[in-house]
Design a protein around this motif. Structure first.
Motif, PDB file in Angstrom:
ATOM      1  N   HIS A 287      33.983  54.261  26.373  1.00  0.00           N
ATOM      2  CA  HIS A 287      35.115  53.350  26.185  1.00  0.00           C
ATOM      3  C   HIS A 287      34.841  51.969  26.780  1.00  0.00           C
ATOM      4  CE1 HIS A 287      37.517  56.656  24.717  1.00  0.00           C
ATOM      5  NE2 HIS A 287      37.218  57.362  25.784  1.00  0.00           N
ATOM      6  N   ASP A 288      33.586  51.593  26.926  1.00  0.00           N
ATOM      7  CA  ASP A 288      33.264  50.321  27.563  1.00  0.00           C
ATOM      8  C   ASP A 288      33.754  49.121  26.763  1.00  0.00           C
ATOM      9  OD1 ASP A 288      32.196  51.431  29.790  1.00  0.00           O
ATOM     10  OD2 ASP A 288      30.099  51.063  29.295  1.00  0.00           O
ATOM     11  N   THR A 289      33.753  49.231  25.436  1.00  0.00           N
ATOM     12  CA  THR A 289      34.268  48.115  24.634  1.00  0.00           C
ATOM     13  C   THR A 289      35.751  47.904  24.905  1.00  0.00           C
ATOM     14  OG1 THR A 289      32.630  48.450  22.885  1.00  0.00           O
ATOM     15  CG2 THR A 289      34.638  47.277  22.285  1.00  0.00           C
ATOM     16  N   ALA A 290      36.523  48.985  24.914  1.00  0.00           N
ATOM     17  CA  ALA A 290      37.954  48.872  25.207  1.00  0.00           C
ATOM     18  C   ALA A 290      38.173  48.371  26.631  1.00  0.00           C
ATOM     19  CB  ALA A 290      38.635  50.221  25.007  1.00  0.00           C
ATOM     20  N   ARG A 291      37.390  48.865  27.565  1.00  0.00           N
ATOM     21  CA  ARG A 291      37.519  48.417  28.959  1.00  0.00           C
ATOM     22  C   ARG A 291      37.199  46.925  29.085  1.00  0.00           C
ATOM     23  NH1 ARG A 291      37.968  51.861  33.054  1.00  0.00           N
ATOM     24  NH2 ARG A 291      36.923  50.382  34.432  1.00  0.00           N
ATOM     25  N   CYS A 292      36.204  46.475  28.336  1.00  0.00           N
ATOM     26  CA  CYS A 292      35.855  45.052  28.370  1.00  0.00           C
ATOM     27  C   CYS A 292      37.026  44.199  27.896  1.00  0.00           C
ATOM     28  CB  CYS A 292      34.626  44.801  27.497  1.00  0.00           C
ATOM     29  SG  CYS A 292      34.098  43.080  27.471  1.00  0.00           S
ATOM     30  N   ARG A 293      37.671  44.616  26.817  1.00  0.00           N
ATOM     31  CA  ARG A 293      38.815  43.847  26.316  1.00  0.00           C
ATOM     32  C   ARG A 293      39.980  43.874  27.301  1.00  0.00           C
ATOM     33  NH1 ARG A 293      38.807  41.821  21.389  1.00  0.00           N
ATOM     34  NH2 ARG A 293      37.027  42.264  20.041  1.00  0.00           N
ATOM     35  N   LEU A 294      40.208  45.009  27.935  1.00  0.00           N
ATOM     36  CA  LEU A 294      41.274  45.083  28.941  1.00  0.00           C
ATOM     37  C   LEU A 294      40.975  44.167  30.121  1.00  0.00           C
ATOM     38  CD1 LEU A 294      41.944  48.930  28.954  1.00  0.00           C
ATOM     39  CD2 LEU A 294      43.497  47.170  28.119  1.00  0.00           C
ATOM     40  N   LEU A 295      39.737  44.177  30.590  1.00  0.00           N
ATOM     41  CA  LEU A 295      39.355  43.327  31.725  1.00  0.00           C
ATOM     42  C   LEU A 295      39.468  41.850  31.355  1.00  0.00           C
ATOM     43  CD1 LEU A 295      36.330  45.458  32.872  1.00  0.00           C
ATOM     44  CD2 LEU A 295      38.298  44.918  34.322  1.00  0.00           C
ATOM     45  N   ALA A 296      39.035  41.498  30.142  1.00  0.00           N
ATOM     46  CA  ALA A 296      39.168  40.107  29.707  1.00  0.00           C
ATOM     47  C   ALA A 296      40.629  39.704  29.623  1.00  0.00           C
ATOM     48  CB  ALA A 296      38.477  39.917  28.353  1.00  0.00           C
ATOM     49  N   THR A 297      41.488  40.630  29.191  1.00  0.00           N
ATOM     50  CA  THR A 297      42.932  40.345  29.139  1.00  0.00           C
ATOM     51  C   THR A 297      43.487  40.109  30.537  1.00  0.00           C
ATOM     52  OG1 THR A 297      43.176  41.660  27.120  1.00  0.00           O
ATOM     53  CG2 THR A 297      45.166  41.260  28.425  1.00  0.00           C
ATOM     54  N   VAL A 298      43.080  40.934  31.496  1.00  0.00           N
ATOM     55  CA  VAL A 298      43.516  40.732  32.880  1.00  0.00           C
ATOM     56  C   VAL A 298      43.087  39.351  33.366  1.00  0.00           C
ATOM     57  CG1 VAL A 298      43.212  41.502  35.266  1.00  0.00           C
ATOM     58  CG2 VAL A 298      43.568  43.183  33.449  1.00  0.00           C
ATOM     59  N   ALA A 299      41.840  38.964  33.075  1.00  0.00           N
ATOM     60  CA  ALA A 299      41.355  37.651  33.495  1.00  0.00           C
ATOM     61  C   ALA A 299      42.164  36.527  32.863  1.00  0.00           C
ATOM     62  CB  ALA A 299      39.873  37.500  33.138  1.00  0.00           C
ATOM     63  N   LEU A 300      42.493  36.671  31.590  1.00  0.00           N
ATOM     64  CA  LEU A 300      43.260  35.635  30.900  1.00  0.00           C
ATOM     65  C   LEU A 300      44.696  35.541  31.420  1.00  0.00           C
ATOM     66  CD1 LEU A 300      42.000  36.297  27.285  1.00  0.00           C
ATOM     67  CD2 LEU A 300      41.844  34.117  28.448  1.00  0.00           C
ATOM     68  N   GLU A 301      45.339  36.699  31.606  1.00  0.00           N
ATOM     69  CA  GLU A 301      46.755  36.703  31.958  1.00  0.00           C
ATOM     70  C   GLU A 301      47.006  36.425  33.444  1.00  0.00           C
ATOM     71  OE1 GLU A 301      48.974  36.574  29.781  1.00  0.00           O
ATOM     72  OE2 GLU A 301      47.802  37.165  28.028  1.00  0.00           O
ATOM     73  N   THR A 302      45.965  36.455  34.281  1.00  0.00           N
ATOM     74  CA  THR A 302      46.136  36.100  35.696  1.00  0.00           C
ATOM     75  C   THR A 302      45.642  34.681  35.952  1.00  0.00           C
ATOM     76  OG1 THR A 302      44.000  37.115  36.237  1.00  0.00           O
ATOM     77  CG2 THR A 302      45.966  38.476  36.528  1.00  0.00           C
ATOM     78  N   ARG A 303      45.493  33.890  34.914  1.00  0.00           N
ATOM     79  CA  ARG A 303      45.006  32.521  35.071  1.00  0.00           C
ATOM     80  C   ARG A 303      45.916  31.716  35.990  1.00  0.00           C
ATOM     81  NH1 ARG A 303      47.015  33.407  29.919  1.00  0.00           N
ATOM     82  NH2 ARG A 303      48.531  31.946  29.046  1.00  0.00           N
ATOM     83  N   GLY A 304      45.300  30.910  36.822  1.00  0.00           N
ATOM     84  CA  GLY A 304      46.059  30.069  37.737  1.00  0.00           C
ATOM     85  C   GLY A 304      46.525  30.781  38.986  1.00  0.00           C
ATOM     86  N   ALA A 305      46.343  32.106  39.055  1.00  0.00           N
ATOM     87  CA  ALA A 305      46.807  32.859  40.223  1.00  0.00           C
ATOM     88  C   ALA A 305      45.743  32.840  41.312  1.00  0.00           C
ATOM     89  CB  ALA A 305      47.124  34.297  39.831  1.00  0.00           C
ATOM     90  N   THR A 306      46.187  33.011  42.550  1.00  0.00           N
ATOM     91  CA  THR A 306      45.236  33.171  43.638  1.00  0.00           C
ATOM     92  C   THR A 306      44.889  34.649  43.775  1.00  0.00           C
ATOM     93  OG1 THR A 306      47.077  33.338  45.198  1.00  0.00           O
ATOM     94  CG2 THR A 306      46.106  31.157  44.878  1.00  0.00           C
ATOM     95  N   GLY A 307      43.926  34.945  44.591  1.00  0.00           N
ATOM     96  CA  GLY A 307      43.522  36.336  44.784  1.00  0.00           C
ATOM     97  C   GLY A 307      42.268  36.653  44.005  1.00  0.00           C
ATOM     98  N   PRO A 308      41.592  37.734  44.379  1.00  0.00           N
ATOM     99  CA  PRO A 308      40.272  38.038  43.805  1.00  0.00           C
ATOM    100  C   PRO A 308      40.303  38.761  42.462  1.00  0.00           C
ATOM    101  CG  PRO A 308      40.818  39.652  45.497  1.00  0.00           C
ATOM    102  CD  PRO A 308      41.937  38.652  45.496  1.00  0.00           C
ATOM    103  N   ARG A 309      41.440  39.346  42.054  1.00  0.00           N
ATOM    104  CA  ARG A 309      41.419  40.235  40.894  1.00  0.00           C
ATOM    105  C   ARG A 309      41.016  39.516  39.611  1.00  0.00           C
ATOM    106  NH1 ARG A 309      39.478  44.275  38.571  1.00  0.00           N
ATOM    107  NH2 ARG A 309      40.771  45.311  36.998  1.00  0.00           N
ATOM    108  N   GLY A 310      41.556  38.325  39.369  1.00  0.00           N
ATOM    109  CA  GLY A 310      41.218  37.609  38.144  1.00  0.00           C
ATOM    110  C   GLY A 310      39.736  37.325  38.019  1.00  0.00           C
ATOM    111  N   PRO A 311      39.112  36.691  39.026  1.00  0.00           N
ATOM    112  CA  PRO A 311      37.667  36.452  38.947  1.00  0.00           C
ATOM    113  C   PRO A 311      36.852  37.743  38.837  1.00  0.00           C
ATOM    114  CG  PRO A 311      38.657  35.040  40.615  1.00  0.00           C
ATOM    115  CD  PRO A 311      39.722  35.982  40.169  1.00  0.00           C
ATOM    116  N   GLU A 312      37.257  38.795  39.559  1.00  0.00           N
ATOM    117  CA  GLU A 312      36.536  40.072  39.464  1.00  0.00           C
ATOM    118  C   GLU A 312      36.586  40.617  38.038  1.00  0.00           C
ATOM    119  OE1 GLU A 312      38.473  42.606  42.204  1.00  0.00           O
ATOM    120  OE2 GLU A 312      37.519  41.746  43.995  1.00  0.00           O
ATOM    121  N   ALA A 313      37.778  40.608  37.447  1.00  0.00           N
ATOM    122  CA  ALA A 313      37.929  41.121  36.078  1.00  0.00           C
ATOM    123  C   ALA A 313      37.095  40.296  35.106  1.00  0.00           C
ATOM    124  CB  ALA A 313      39.400  41.112  35.676  1.00  0.00           C
TER     125      ALA A 313
END
Length: 680
Positions: free
Chosen positions: A399-425
């Protein structure tokens, strides 16, 4: 021998059959019991029980599980002699299993009753369903609603309960009791407005009470809910019912054959055809079709899809997301509608309790994003929460393709936020996309990487490299919207580096692609860049006119995260850049930019003490496209108030961007060279 029965249709309980409840101990004991019931007589390894009971297992977790099991055995089998093997909660290999009979668990009995009712005459089916629905004491596994191990089973049982409510309404109608069906269906639809078959049953029940107007009103309400919340037209059964009610078709007064009706929206998915409206002559031969227009093609394809794909089918939900994605790039009302329907589609997908489906629905919305402030922060938080939940249950590897899209979504939707999760994703998504060697996936992941490239000032060269890769990748693989995104990213980065010749080239390329492929939102960004360029090249009067024209185009573009407060902020920056009186309008809607405008408003009114207080109260600038602009505004206000502490803080933040134009990386506005603020 004592017979023990179990209840999970509500809080988890155990009781002596025909007697009182058993005294289960603490919540961990009930969790072990509930987890074993979820396993349906199969073995649950001790290691899995430990993972399910604790997010961060303590050192003695295995021993604690053994203690919980021993305590449960004493309660469930009080007559068992010492050291005699357990017959109910047994040890089997690496774990434990609850080997109770199928009729001793209320959830299992409920499933059996629902299946049995399908083959019974209406009167017997009604009695069976009434009894089975009476076993519910609340949501299934109520006290474990937040546990991953219960989520799929809770969703499955909830779906069966909804089916039972609708089957009970069918039985009432089959028995000629429409008035008994209406109250239950009304309440049912209040909580579950996407149940298409429930709308059909309610309208039919009202019609059979000689309430034709109310029945039609219900069908209109169903259409509004389905269109506004899911972007779906009503299915064939609802459309036929509306036609039949309008023509008062005789078939509506016939008794229903119990169990033959269509499935609910979230369930079985098939829809029942109805008799065609009466009074319409059918031609003996089909009339020849003229050459269809584009609009005709769209309408015919949509009708064919509605006929062919069941209302509750997963394919319909996934197709809806594709439509929403296309709607988003139209801008204006389309973008606003896309945001609303996207959230509804994700909520609907999660109700299937299928993480693969949820991942596909979330990941299919790969709409390029250029602006770093969310248009709907609450929706963004909801999407991130669902994506994170799905990531926890979606295994790596297949399921790596699906996981990649989920992680990219997390990165996009946490834009402008502080904290490590966005850059990690973002880093994890990009690494997965590169390993999977999927161009479209890499483009999506690079968008997330771009959105998380504002952790400090001075990163324009890094963003320029991201944009360059996107342009090359997208042009090679025909990913038009990502090619546009790459040009806009490079426009911003080259503007920040005062390379206007290159920025002009990318603006022109983006405009050409937008015109060719009907992408109206692109012009919003290139217009604002034109105003920025005029300011940076010493034409403040023309720049102000261009700002106002760009703001007029932004009005109604469907991007409130960009629109609110941008014009007054751009005009303030323009005047400061060219040594003009700031003249901030105290009545302006500054939106999220107000804290950085407030000191200038107070200085203009001669309220320097209050201005200094406002300056010291400034929050840390959000890590987005306006980071350098906010830092420069802070420095300018501190200079006017002779506040050395704030000046030093601003200098520290701005120093990495010494070679850039302050704020120009936004592609919208500038405050001139950063070096000037460092020198001041």
């Amino acid at each position: 021998m004592v017979r023990v029965v179990f209840g999970v249709l509500g809080p988890t309980v155990a009781a002596v059959d025909g007697g009182g409840p058993l005294a289960l101990k603490g919540p961990r004991h009930r969790a072990v019991l509930a987890r074993l019931i979820v396993a349906r007589r199969r073995v649950v390894p001790v290691a899995r029980l430990v993972e399910d009971l604790w997010a961060d297992p303590p050192p003695g977790a295995v021993g604690a599980v053994q203690t919980f099991v021993a305590a449960l055995r004493r309660v469930l089998e009080p007559e068992r002699p010492p050291r005699a093997p357990a017959r109910l909660l047994v040890t089997d290999g690496p774990g434990y299993a609850l080997r109770t009979e199928p009729d001793t668990v209320d959830a299992w009995r409920f499933e059996t009753a629902l299946a049995t009712a399908a083959g019974l005459p209406a009167q017997e089916a009604l009695a069976t369903l009434e009894e089975a629905l009476g076993w519910w004491r609340g949501p299934a596994y109520a006290e474990f609603a937040d546990e991953d191990w219960s989520r799929g089973e809770r969703a499955r049982l909830a779906e069966l309960r909804l089916q039972a409510v609708e089957r009970r309404a069918e039985a009432h109608l089959a028995l000629g009791r429409p008035a008994d069906a209406v109250p239950d269906l009304d309440a049912h639809l209040t909580d579950h407005p996407w149940r298409e078959d429930a709308w059909r049953l309610l309208a039919l029940a009202l019609y059979r009470q000689h309430r034709q107007g109310d029945a039609l009103a219900v069908l209109r309400r169903a259409r509004e809910v389905l269109v506004n919340q899911l972007g779906l037209d009503p299915g064939q059964a609802l459309r036929h019912l509306e036609s039949d009610i309008l023509t008062q078709a005789h078939s509506l007064d016939l008794d229903l054959e119990f169990g033959s009706q269509s499935a609910p929206l979230q369930g079985r998915g098939a829809v029942t055809s109805a008799a065609p409206p009466r009074g319409r002559a059918q031609p003996p031969h089909p009339a020849p079709n003229p050459q269809p227009t584009t609009a005709d093609l769209w309408t015919r394809a949509a009708k064919a899809y509605n006929r062919s794909v069941a209302g509750g089918a997963r394919a319909r939900l996934e197709s809806t997301v594709g439509l929403i994605r296309n709607l988003a790039v139209t801008g204006g009302e389309g973008l606003a509608e896309a945001r609303h329907h996207r959230t509804a589609a994700i909520t609907a997908a999660e109700e299937f309790a299928d993480p693969e489906l949820t991942a596909r629905v979330i990941g299919a919305y790969d709409v390029p994003a250029i602006w770093t402030r969310a248009d709907d922060p609450a929706a963004a938080q909801h999407i991130v929460a669902v994506a994170e939940r799905t990531l926890t249950v979606l295994p790596t590897g297949p399921h790596d393709t699906a996981r990649c899209r989920l992680l990219a979504t997390v990165a996009l939707e946490t834009r402008g936020a502080t904290g490590p999760r966005g850059p990690e994703a973002a880093r994890e998504a990009e690494a997965l996309a590169r390993r999977l060697d999927d161009p479209a996936l890499l483009a999506f992941a690079l968008n997330g990487t771009f959105m998380q490239s504002f952790t400090r000032a001075g990163l324009a060269p890094r963003r320029d490299a991201i944009g360059a890769e996107l342009v090359e990748l997208a042009a090679r693989h025909g990913l038009v919207t990502y090619e546009v995104l790459g040009h806009l990213i490079r426009l911003q980065a080259r503007a920040a580096l005062a390379d206007f010749a290159a920025a002009d080239t990318h603006a022109a390329a983006a405009d050409r692609l937008a015109e060719r492929h009907e992408l109206p939102l692109v012009g919003v960004f290139t217009d604002w860049y034109g105003a920025l360029r005029l300011s940076a090249t010493g034409e403040p009067a023309r720049a102000e006119t261009a700002c106002r024209a760009a703001a007029a185009r932004l009005d109604g573009a469907g991007m409130p995260g960009l629109e609110r407060g941008l014009l007054p902020l751009a005009l303030l920056c323009l005047r400061l850049t060219h040594g003009l009186p700031p003249d901030p309008d105290p009545r302006a809607d500054w939106g999220p930019h107000r804290p950085w405008a407030e000191p200038f408003t107070l200085i203009a009114e001669g309220r320097h003490t209050e201005a200094r207080t406002a300056l010291h109260a400034l929050p840390v600038p959000p890590h987005d496209l306006l980071y350098e602009a906010y830092c420069a505004l802070e420095a300018e206000a501190a200079l006017r108030l002779d506040d050395r502490t704030v000046l030093e803080r601003a200098r520290t933040r701005l120093r990495p961007a010494a070679a850039e134009l302050a704020g120009a990386g936004s592609g919208l506005l500038t405050l001139g060279p950063v070096e000037r603020y460092l020198a001041d």
